[in-house]
Design a protein around this motif. Structure first.
Motif, PDB file in Angstrom:
ATOM      1  N   LEU A   1      35.998  39.372  52.641  1.00 35.10           N
ATOM      2  CA  LEU A   1      34.650  38.839  52.867  1.00 35.10           C
ATOM      3  C   LEU A   1      33.901  39.633  53.941  1.00 35.10           C
ATOM      4  O   LEU A   1      32.685  39.793  53.865  1.00 35.10           O
ATOM      5  CB  LEU A   1      34.728  37.363  53.253  1.00 35.10           C
ATOM      6  CG  LEU A   1      35.151  36.391  52.147  1.00 35.10           C
ATOM      7  CD1 LEU A   1      34.984  34.949  52.610  1.00 35.10           C
ATOM      8  CD2 LEU A   1      34.346  36.614  50.876  1.00 35.10           C
ATOM      9  N   ALA A   2      34.623  40.127  54.953  1.00 36.26           N
ATOM     10  CA  ALA A   2      33.969  40.933  55.982  1.00 36.26           C
ATOM     11  C   ALA A   2      33.451  42.250  55.395  1.00 36.26           C
ATOM     12  O   ALA A   2      32.375  42.729  55.766  1.00 36.26           O
ATOM     13  CB  ALA A   2      34.934  41.207  57.131  1.00 36.26           C
ATOM     14  N   THR A   3      34.224  42.830  54.480  1.00 33.67           N
ATOM     15  CA  THR A   3      33.776  44.052  53.799  1.00 33.67           C
ATOM     16  C   THR A   3      32.494  43.792  53.023  1.00 33.67           C
ATOM     17  O   THR A   3      31.528  44.565  53.082  1.00 33.67           O
ATOM     18  CB  THR A   3      34.868  44.565  52.844  1.00 33.67           C
ATOM     19  OG1 THR A   3      36.065  44.836  53.581  1.00 33.67           O
ATOM     20  CG2 THR A   3      34.413  45.834  52.133  1.00 33.67           C
ATOM     21  N   PHE A   4      32.496  42.674  52.289  1.00 31.09           N
ATOM     22  CA  PHE A   4      31.296  42.285  51.538  1.00 31.09           C
ATOM     23  C   PHE A   4      30.121  42.056  52.478  1.00 31.09           C
ATOM     24  O   PHE A   4      28.988  42.473  52.203  1.00 31.09           O
ATOM     25  CB  PHE A   4      31.579  41.025  50.718  1.00 31.09           C
ATOM     26  CG  PHE A   4      30.391  40.508  49.969  1.00 31.09           C
ATOM     27  CD1 PHE A   4      29.987  41.110  48.784  1.00 31.09           C
ATOM     28  CD2 PHE A   4      29.667  39.423  50.449  1.00 31.09           C
ATOM     29  CE1 PHE A   4      28.882  40.635  48.089  1.00 31.09           C
ATOM     30  CE2 PHE A   4      28.562  38.945  49.765  1.00 31.09           C
ATOM     31  CZ  PHE A   4      28.157  39.555  48.583  1.00 31.09           C
ATOM     32  N   ALA A   5      30.378  41.399  53.617  1.00 33.46           N
ATOM     33  CA  ALA A   5      29.318  41.122  54.589  1.00 33.46           C
ATOM     34  C   ALA A   5      28.723  42.405  55.142  1.00 33.46           C
ATOM     35  O   ALA A   5      27.501  42.532  55.283  1.00 33.46           O
ATOM     36  CB  ALA A   5      29.866  40.254  55.724  1.00 33.46           C
ATOM     37  N   LEU A   6      29.575  43.389  55.445  1.00 28.71           N
ATOM     38  CA  LEU A   6      29.072  44.652  55.992  1.00 28.71           C
ATOM     39  C   LEU A   6      28.269  45.428  54.958  1.00 28.71           C
ATOM     40  O   LEU A   6      27.247  46.043  55.290  1.00 28.71           O
ATOM     41  CB  LEU A   6      30.247  45.489  56.509  1.00 28.71           C
ATOM     42  CG  LEU A   6      30.952  44.933  57.758  1.00 28.71           C
ATOM     43  CD1 LEU A   6      32.161  45.778  58.106  1.00 28.71           C
ATOM     44  CD2 LEU A   6      29.988  44.877  58.940  1.00 28.71           C
ATOM     45  N   TYR A   7      28.745  45.402  53.690  1.00 31.75           N
ATOM     46  CA  TYR A   7      27.993  46.088  52.645  1.00 31.75           C
ATOM     47  C   TYR A   7      26.617  45.467  52.434  1.00 31.75           C
ATOM     48  O   TYR A   7      25.647  46.163  52.116  1.00 31.75           O
ATOM     49  CB  TYR A   7      28.771  46.068  51.325  1.00 31.75           C
ATOM     50  CG  TYR A   7      29.645  47.289  51.113  1.00 31.75           C
ATOM     51  CD1 TYR A   7      29.075  48.549  50.908  1.00 31.75           C
ATOM     52  CD2 TYR A   7      31.030  47.185  51.108  1.00 31.75           C
ATOM     53  CE1 TYR A   7      29.876  49.673  50.718  1.00 31.75           C
ATOM     54  CE2 TYR A   7      31.837  48.293  50.932  1.00 31.75           C
ATOM     55  CZ  TYR A   7      31.254  49.541  50.728  1.00 31.75           C
ATOM     56  OH  TYR A   7      32.040  50.650  50.543  1.00 31.75           O
ATOM     57  N   THR A   8      26.535  44.153  52.599  1.00 34.52           N
ATOM     58  CA  THR A   8      25.271  43.447  52.391  1.00 34.52           C
ATOM     59  C   THR A   8      24.520  43.219  53.694  1.00 34.52           C
ATOM     60  O   THR A   8      23.557  42.461  53.736  1.00 34.52           O
ATOM     61  CB  THR A   8      25.517  42.097  51.698  1.00 34.52           C
ATOM     62  OG1 THR A   8      26.471  41.325  52.461  1.00 34.52           O
ATOM     63  CG2 THR A   8      26.061  42.302  50.296  1.00 34.52           C
ATOM     64  N   ARG A   9      25.021  43.846  54.801  1.00 33.77           N
ATOM     65  CA  ARG A   9      24.365  43.815  56.109  1.00 33.77           C
ATOM     66  C   ARG A   9      24.228  42.390  56.646  1.00 33.77           C
ATOM     67  O   ARG A   9      23.179  41.965  57.115  1.00 33.77           O
ATOM     68  CB  ARG A   9      22.996  44.510  56.036  1.00 33.77           C
ATOM     69  CG  ARG A   9      23.069  45.942  55.535  1.00 33.77           C
ATOM     70  CD  ARG A   9      21.697  46.581  55.446  1.00 33.77           C
ATOM     71  NE  ARG A   9      21.139  46.837  56.766  1.00 33.77           N
ATOM     72  CZ  ARG A   9      21.449  47.881  57.530  1.00 33.77           C
ATOM     73  NH1 ARG A   9      22.323  48.780  57.106  1.00 33.77           N
ATOM     74  NH2 ARG A   9      20.884  48.046  58.704  1.00 33.77           N
ATOM     75  N   GLN A  10      25.354  41.651  56.579  1.00 39.47           N
ATOM     76  CA  GLN A  10      25.418  40.290  57.108  1.00 39.47           C
ATOM     77  C   GLN A  10      26.343  40.270  58.328  1.00 39.47           C
ATOM     78  O   GLN A  10      27.273  41.080  58.428  1.00 39.47           O
ATOM     79  CB  GLN A  10      25.953  39.316  56.052  1.00 39.47           C
ATOM     80  CG  GLN A  10      25.251  39.383  54.713  1.00 39.47           C
ATOM     81  CD  GLN A  10      23.768  39.087  54.808  1.00 39.47           C
ATOM     82  OE1 GLN A  10      23.367  38.131  55.456  1.00 39.47           O
ATOM     83  NE2 GLN A  10      22.963  39.916  54.172  1.00 39.47           N
ATOM     84  N   PRO A  11      26.148  39.323  59.257  1.00 39.86           N
ATOM     85  CA  PRO A  11      27.073  39.190  60.395  1.00 39.86           C
ATOM     86  C   PRO A  11      28.471  38.802  59.908  1.00 39.86           C
ATOM     87  O   PRO A  11      28.627  37.902  59.064  1.00 39.86           O
ATOM     88  CB  PRO A  11      26.453  38.055  61.226  1.00 39.86           C
ATOM     89  CG  PRO A  11      25.029  37.970  60.785  1.00 39.86           C
ATOM     90  CD  PRO A  11      25.010  38.387  59.351  1.00 39.86           C
ATOM     91  N   VAL A  12      29.509  39.444  60.445  1.00 38.77           N
ATOM     92  CA  VAL A  12      30.864  39.167  59.974  1.00 38.77           C
ATOM     93  C   VAL A  12      31.339  37.764  60.372  1.00 38.77           C
ATOM     94  O   VAL A  12      32.240  37.217  59.730  1.00 38.77           O
ATOM     95  CB  VAL A  12      31.869  40.226  60.501  1.00 38.77           C
ATOM     96  CG1 VAL A  12      31.599  41.569  59.873  1.00 38.77           C
ATOM     97  CG2 VAL A  12      31.829  40.313  62.018  1.00 38.77           C
ATOM     98  N   LEU A  13      30.722  37.174  61.414  1.00 32.99           N
ATOM     99  CA  LEU A  13      31.109  35.813  61.775  1.00 32.99           C
ATOM    100  C   LEU A  13      30.882  34.851  60.608  1.00 32.99           C
ATOM    101  O   LEU A  13      31.645  33.898  60.414  1.00 32.99           O
ATOM    102  CB  LEU A  13      30.305  35.326  62.991  1.00 32.99           C
ATOM    103  CG  LEU A  13      30.459  36.096  64.302  1.00 32.99           C
ATOM    104  CD1 LEU A  13      29.640  35.423  65.390  1.00 32.99           C
ATOM    105  CD2 LEU A  13      31.919  36.173  64.709  1.00 32.99           C
ATOM    106  N   ILE A  14      29.840  35.098  59.831  1.00 37.31           N
ATOM    107  CA  ILE A  14      29.520  34.240  58.693  1.00 37.31           C
ATOM    108  C   ILE A  14      30.635  34.320  57.654  1.00 37.31           C
ATOM    109  O   ILE A  14      30.971  33.331  57.009  1.00 37.31           O
ATOM    110  CB  ILE A  14      28.181  34.663  58.060  1.00 37.31           C
ATOM    111  CG1 ILE A  14      27.098  34.794  59.132  1.00 37.31           C
ATOM    112  CG2 ILE A  14      27.764  33.682  56.979  1.00 37.31           C
ATOM    113  CD1 ILE A  14      26.927  33.582  59.998  1.00 37.31           C
ATOM    114  N   ALA A  15      31.230  35.501  57.507  1.00 38.06           N
ATOM    115  CA  ALA A  15      32.318  35.662  56.543  1.00 38.06           C
ATOM    116  C   ALA A  15      33.516  34.805  56.932  1.00 38.06           C
ATOM    117  O   ALA A  15      34.158  34.198  56.061  1.00 38.06           O
ATOM    118  CB  ALA A  15      32.727  37.139  56.469  1.00 38.06           C
ATOM    119  N   TYR A  16      33.836  34.734  58.207  1.00 45.25           N
ATOM    120  CA  TYR A  16      34.987  33.946  58.638  1.00 45.25           C
ATOM    121  C   TYR A  16      34.756  32.452  58.417  1.00 45.25           C
ATOM    122  O   TYR A  16      35.665  31.732  57.973  1.00 45.25           O
ATOM    123  CB  TYR A  16      35.270  34.201  60.127  1.00 45.25           C
ATOM    124  CG  TYR A  16      35.407  35.659  60.500  1.00 45.25           C
ATOM    125  CD1 TYR A  16      35.899  36.592  59.585  1.00 45.25           C
ATOM    126  CD2 TYR A  16      35.018  36.115  61.760  1.00 45.25           C
ATOM    127  CE1 TYR A  16      36.010  37.941  59.934  1.00 45.25           C
ATOM    128  CE2 TYR A  16      35.134  37.454  62.107  1.00 45.25           C
ATOM    129  CZ  TYR A  16      35.621  38.353  61.192  1.00 45.25           C
ATOM    130  OH  TYR A  16      35.726  39.675  61.525  1.00 45.25           O
TER     131      TYR A  16
END
Length: 386
Positions: free
Chosen positions: A19-34
């Motif tokens: 999910l963190a990889t997906f978040a970075l690709y879509t330019r989202q904060p990684v905290l949201i992925a957790y």
């Protein structure tokens, strides 16, 4: 289904990496992925992990290390310089947030006791969000970083007295109200003497053994955190004192660099446990009130801090920066809800409202900071500062 701790850790970090990889690709904060991962595979999602409370206890260590590292990055003289200003601003802002929280929940039909406790929960801003997104190598050495830490430490003390207040209301608290006031200066004095006469001589004698220095630092951090808890303070305050008393040591920066990966490991667990603890089946019953309360928090906190800080002649840009970084409710709010429910002072619906408001404000506040202010996890190279 019940799983062992190794399998649970595998699910958390394997899922977080995806999910963190997906978040970075879509330019989202990684905290949201957790947080999203916890909601997805936790007990109210697919149920792959059905005992997040065990992981939540472990994740609390990440908060302790975070405060320890903050102490290492701050000189004692810098902290003292902002205490007076932080005290006035912290108390005034807490009163505003309490009155807003009480009024809104009362208008939504919650009981008077629920409204009081929810108002108390709204007084605090998140130590984790505020400081996780604060660059340690840049802003901690500036006035803004010191001011934020002063405000958050004051809120920690207010949270302690709130928990004491809840215990008194239940009638089972054996803790005198004055005890934290006595315990805090005593703990600082003992820590200072221990560093000067025990830790610094050990560091000087064995400074070639990096592994020993690493273990000594962890032992010192956790020892003082436990001492603070036994003295009716909090683990976080003890860890911060442990860090700031070592800040003048020649190995302070070595310890800070060494502990960052360990801190991040436990913080991933914290945000996962936060998402896993949200009961999605009951969410519709508080959806409207939670969204309303979250919008008020996200708007009122930055404006309030901006007005109060400008009243103390702070720059407008700094006032907005601090306001948005503290524009959410706190992990202490979740603790207040837990204690109040256990004491039969808060309804389950009121507790869910606090949880939902916390997650909404955590998420949106993180977006605001990550995309607009310098922080360690910014998706923009221009804003990324470790």
């Amino acid at each position: 289904m019940q799983q062992d701790i190794v399998f649970s850790t595998f699910l958390i970090f394997a899922g977080a990496s995806i999910l963190a990889t997906f978040a970075l690709y879509t330019r989202q904060p990684v905290l949201i992925a957790y947080i999203a991962l916890g909601t997805l595979i936790g007990p109210f999602g697919v149920g792959w992990i059905d005992h997040p409370e065990q992981l939540e206890n472990m994740s609390h260590i990440g908060i302790i290390f975070l405060l320890f590292l903050l102490g290492l990055d701050m000189q004692p003289s810098s902290l003292i310089a902002v205490i007076k200003q932080a005290s006035t601003i912290g108390l005034a802002s807490s009163l505003v947030f309490f009155l807003a929280g009480f009024s809104i929940t009362w208008l939504f039909g919650f009981s008077q006791m629920d409204s009081i406790i929810i108002g108390l929960a709204l007084m605090f801003s998140s130590t984790i969000i505020g400081l996780k997104l604060l660059p340690t190598t840049v802003l901690h050495h500036k006035h803004m970083g010191n001011l934020m830490i002063g405000l958050l430490l004051l809120q920690d003390m207010l949270a302690i007295f709130t928990l004491i207040f809840l215990g008194v209301m239940k009638g089972d608290s054996e803790m005198p109200v004055w005890q934290p006031f006595i315990a805090l200066p005593l703990l600082i004095g003992v820590a200072y003497l221990a560093v000067r006469f025990v830790l610094l001589p050990l560091i000087t004698r064995f400074d070639r053994y990096r592994e020993y220095l690493f273990i000594l630092a962890i032992g010192w951090c956790l020892s003082l955190a436990e001492a603070a808890q036994l003295a009716s303070l909090t683990y976080e305050i003890g860890a911060f004192i442990a860090g700031i008393t070592l800040a003048t040591s020649p190995i302070a920066q070595f310890i800070a660099i060494s502990l960052k990966p360990l801190r991040d490991f436990f913080l991933v667990m914290f945000f996962f446990a936060l998402g896993a603890g949200l009961d999605l089946t009951m969410l519709p019953s508080v959806a409207v009130s939670a969204i309303t309360l979250a919008v008020v928090v996200l708007a009122l906190k930055p404006i309030t801090f901006r007005v109060l800080l400008r009243g103390f002649s702070e720059r407008t840009s700094l006032a907005w920066d601090v306001g948005f970084r503290l524009g959410q409710i706190s992990e202490f709010s979740l603790l207040v809800a837990f204690v109040a429910v256990e004491s039969s002072l808060l309804s389950e619906r009121g507790s869910l409202l606090i949880q939902a408001t916390a997650i909404i404000t955590f998420v949106i506040s993180s977006y605001i900071v990550v995309f607009n202010y310098p922080n360690p996890i910014a998706v923009s190279d221009k804003l990324r500062r470790d």
